[in-house]
Design a protein around this motif. Structure first.
Motif, short mmCIF file in Angstrom:
data_model
loop_
_atom_site.label_atom_id
_atom_site.label_comp_id
_atom_site.label_asym_id
_atom_site.label_seq_id
_atom_site.Cartn_x
_atom_site.Cartn_y
_atom_site.Cartn_z
N GLY A 9 0.69 -1.32 -0.04
CA GLY A 9 0.41 -0.46 -0.07
C GLY A 9 1.18 1.71 -0.58
O GLY A 9 0.42 2.51 0.78
N MET A 30 -1.51 -0.77 -3.79
CA MET A 30 -2.91 -1.37 -3.82
C MET A 30 -4.19 -0.10 -5.45
O MET A 30 -3.72 0.45 -5.52
CB MET A 30 -3.52 -0.55 -2.60
N SER A 35 -9.92 1.68 -0.44
CA SER A 35 -8.69 1.68 0.18
C SER A 35 -8.43 3.06 0.34
O SER A 35 -8.44 3.73 -0.29
CB SER A 35 -7.50 0.52 -0.37
N ARG A 37 -5.08 4.03 0.92
CA ARG A 37 -3.84 3.11 -0.26
C ARG A 37 -4.37 3.20 -1.50
O ARG A 37 -3.66 2.91 -2.52
CB ARG A 37 -3.26 2.18 0.22
N SER A 189 0.45 -3.06 6.29
CA SER A 189 0.43 -2.18 5.80
C SER A 189 0.11 -0.89 6.79
O SER A 189 0.70 -0.21 6.68
CB SER A 189 -1.24 -2.72 4.76
N GLY A 197 -3.73 5.19 5.38
CA GLY A 197 -2.84 5.70 4.00
C GLY A 197 -1.64 6.03 4.31
O GLY A 197 -0.78 5.86 2.67
#
Length: 214
Positions: A9, A30, A35, A37, A189, A197
């Motif tokens: 990510g 990703m 997400s 990310r 991650s 993120g």
């Protein structure tokens, strides 16, 4: 032999460089809009060169991708591996591998011992397996949630493909996770982020140091 690590990510040059400098063996981008990310294939392609220069394998992380999405990822990033994190059947996994010409990492969600049973049907069509924590029923994404499963469920198990341990790992628990599960590969991650993120280069470095010491 010490475990190898995947930093997943990533979305900034700083995170990529920390992963490469710290000795990561795999780097994950990703491709999933839900997400924090999520990144565009072309943007990931611009970030990947430092990893490729050091022989770090570039992984495209997807969730039930369409053929068009697979094509766009291959065109924009040209990954070494495609990680499938959805409900893909063994037949679909084979299709993605053949269409992309890339090796496949298939993720299986785990909460109890019975969740390892499907691994045998995927082993003939993948390069790697990954075992991640089964998400809650109301979760809007299948991983990256920072939760761990019982690592001792993997103790003594043998698989025909190299496998990653994922789910809830961080710099402070990864050594215990490797010891309990016997994991040859680990994936992190959210455990190296300062916010959703937002990868923290210092945490990436600390995680990779802990893996190396383990």
């Amino acid at each position: 032999m010490s475990a190898k690590a995947k930093i997943c990510g990533v979305s900034t040059p700083e995170a990529v460089q920390a992963a490469v400098d710290g000795g990561a063996a795999f780097l994950g981008f990703m491709f999933f809009p839900k997400s924090p990310r999520d990144i565009a294939p072309e943007a990931a392609g611009r970030l990947a060169p430092p990893a490729r220069a050091k022989g770090v394998k570039v992984v495209a992380v997807t969730v039930d991708p369409t053929d068009a999405e697979v094509d766009a990822i291959v065109a924009g990033l040209s990954p070494d591996l495609i990680q499938l994190h959805g409900k893909e059947s063994p037949a679909r996994v084979r299709e993605v591998g053949q269409r992309s010409g890339r090796g496949i990492v298939k993720v299986l969600s785990v909460s109890d011992a019975s969740d390892f049973t499907p691994a045998a049907s995927y082993e003939p069509v993948v390069e790697h397996l990954m075992f991640d924590t089964k998400p809650p029923k109301d979760a809007d994404r299948p991983g990256g949630l920072g939760a761990a499963f019982d690592w001792t469920l993997l103790e003594g198990r043998r698989f025909k493909r190299p496998w990653f341990l994922a789910g809830g790992l961080n710099p402070w628990n990864v050594a215990d996770a490797i010891a309990q599960a016997g994991a040859p590969l680990v994936d992190v991650s959210s455990g190296v982020e300062r916010g959703p993120g937002l990868k923290d280069p210092a945490l990436i470095t600390a995680f990779l140091d802990a893996v190396r010491r383990a």
